[in-house]
Design an enzyme around this catalytic site. Structure first.
Site, PDB file in Angstrom:
ATOM      1  CD  GLU A 161      -1.731  13.749  -1.970  1.00 33.78           C
ATOM      2  OE1 GLU A 161      -2.209  13.993  -3.168  1.00 33.78           O
ATOM      3  OE2 GLU A 161      -1.585  12.338  -1.110  1.00 33.78           O
TER       4      GLU A 161
ATOM      5  CB  SER B 178      -5.456  13.155   0.868  1.00 40.37           C
ATOM      6  OG  SER B 178      -6.966  12.842   0.067  1.00 40.37           O
TER       7      SER B 178
ATOM      8  NE  ARG C 249      -3.112  11.330  -5.867  1.00 35.91           N
ATOM      9  CZ  ARG C 249      -3.762  10.738  -6.869  1.00 35.91           C
ATOM     10  NH1 ARG C 249      -3.302   9.984  -8.133  1.00 35.91           N
ATOM     11  NH2 ARG C 249      -5.527  10.514  -6.639  1.00 35.91           N
TER      12      ARG C 249
END
Length: 362
Positions: A354, A258, A181
């Protein structure tokens, strides 16, 4: 390339809530939309020369904007265009998804529409990334991934406007610094992504399915392959069941996906977790665990709101923080902070958000 100052329509005091999937955020001083690459470069360059703050926004699916909004210019990326080079070839050591199709998409192309296009044309490589909201330009930024795939496996090049050097620069896959990520573009305002090229194979079977939940849904064993259309349908069904496919009528989808990344831990940190906590090798002696599992076992179940009326964890998926209709960003950040601190207290693990936070912080 002629990327001088361009004239476009400006709107003022625009609530950013309308530009994000969370439907949160105060007003922007002004909003302009770039429909061509020249407009995108020209708008950003012009504001930089004026010394005015710039926020480049795509689909708004990974963005949390503070209630005070943004005191500058928001540039909306609305560029479109897809180019396919069927004669492409590459070095398989440089890119895992080596094959015969090089697909280049403008940053403003809707991501899921591009995935559907690759499935229809039988070009495997991104089929497990179906249903992810947002635009193409965001995919290399945070190395978008789901169900055992990530775009680092297929990105060939990323074409950008370098705001520091004031020139167009193209980065090969190896120069993007892809990680879990993460990439060289995430958290940096230096680069405006203009287009992304993906190297894809040809065939009607998807890549080997690496994610156990997806394999079970498909009725196969992890490591086996399934038809592209079946993989896409299975992923969409799984994501829908978790409130991860946008639906204006479903408040569980009023989220940024998320909210926390799965933590990557040292072996000692992972060893301190309960025996039943999920663990996966993450390379270099590191171990990845499940943020969702940690959140739930720290006492924050689906639908948890901590006494708040307008925000809660999704009723379908503990990793998503949702706007139940009349929330403020402060409400959402307060819930995120409570969850983060609760996981730290229970397990000694620090969860990392995130989405990109603008004008707010945990």
């Amino acid at each position: 390339m002629n990327a001088g100052v361009v004239t476009v329509r400006e709107t003022f005091d625009v609530p950013l809530a309308g530009l994000t999937t969370l439907r949160l955020g105060g007003p922007a001083k002004r909003v302009v939309e770039a429909t061509t690459e020249d407009e995108l470069i020209g708008l950003v360059r012009d504001r930089d020369e004026r010394g005015e703050p710039v926020l480049v926004v795509g689909g708004g699916s990974n963005l949390v904007v503070g209630d005070a909004g943004f005191d500058g210019t928001v540039v909306r990326v609305a560029t479109r265009g897809i180019d396919v080079d069927a004669s492409a070839s590459c070095d398989s050591d440089a890119l895992a998804a080596c094959g015969g199709v090089l697909l280049t998409a403008a940053a403003g192309e809707p991501w899921d529409e591009l995935v559907a296009y690759t499935v229809e044309n039988e070009w495997p490589g991104v089929e497990a990334l179906s249903g992810i909201p947002g635009l193409v330009g965001a995919t290399p930024m945070q190395n978008v991934g789901a169900y055992g795939q990530e775009v680092a496996q297929t990105v060939w090049t990323v074409r950008t406007y370098d705001r520091q050097d004031r020139r167009v620069r193209t980065f090969a896959n190896a120069d993007c610094r892809f990680a879990y990520r993460d990439s060289r573009f995430k958290g940096s305002e230096r680069y405006v992504i203009l287009s992304v090229s993906y190297q894809l194979r040809e065939g009607n079977l998807g890549r080997p399915v690496a994610y156990a939940e997806l394999a079970r849904r498909l009725g196969i064993t992890a490591g086996e392959r399934a038809p592209l259309a079946d993989v896409r349908a299975a992923v969409l069904a799984l994501r829908t069941g978790k409130g991860m496919v946008l639906d204006a009528a479903d408040h569980d989808t009023w989220s940024a996906g998320s909210f926390f990344t799965n933590p990557v831990l040292t072996e000692a940190q992972a060893g301190a977790l309960p025996e039943e906590a999920p663990r996966w090798p993450a390379g270099d002696g590191l171990v990845k665990s499940s943020a969702g599992w940690l959140i739930e076992h720290a006492g924050f179940g689906r639908g948890y709101d901590g006494g708040r009326s307008d925000v809660s964890l999704s009723t379908k998926h503990t990793l998503a923080l949702t706007n139940r209709g009349e929330a403020s960003t402060a409400d959402l950040v307060g819930l995120a902070r409570e969850v983060r601190d609760g996981v730290r207290a229970a397990f000694g693990v620090e969860l990392t958000p995130e989405p990109t936070l603008v004008g707010c912080a945990l």
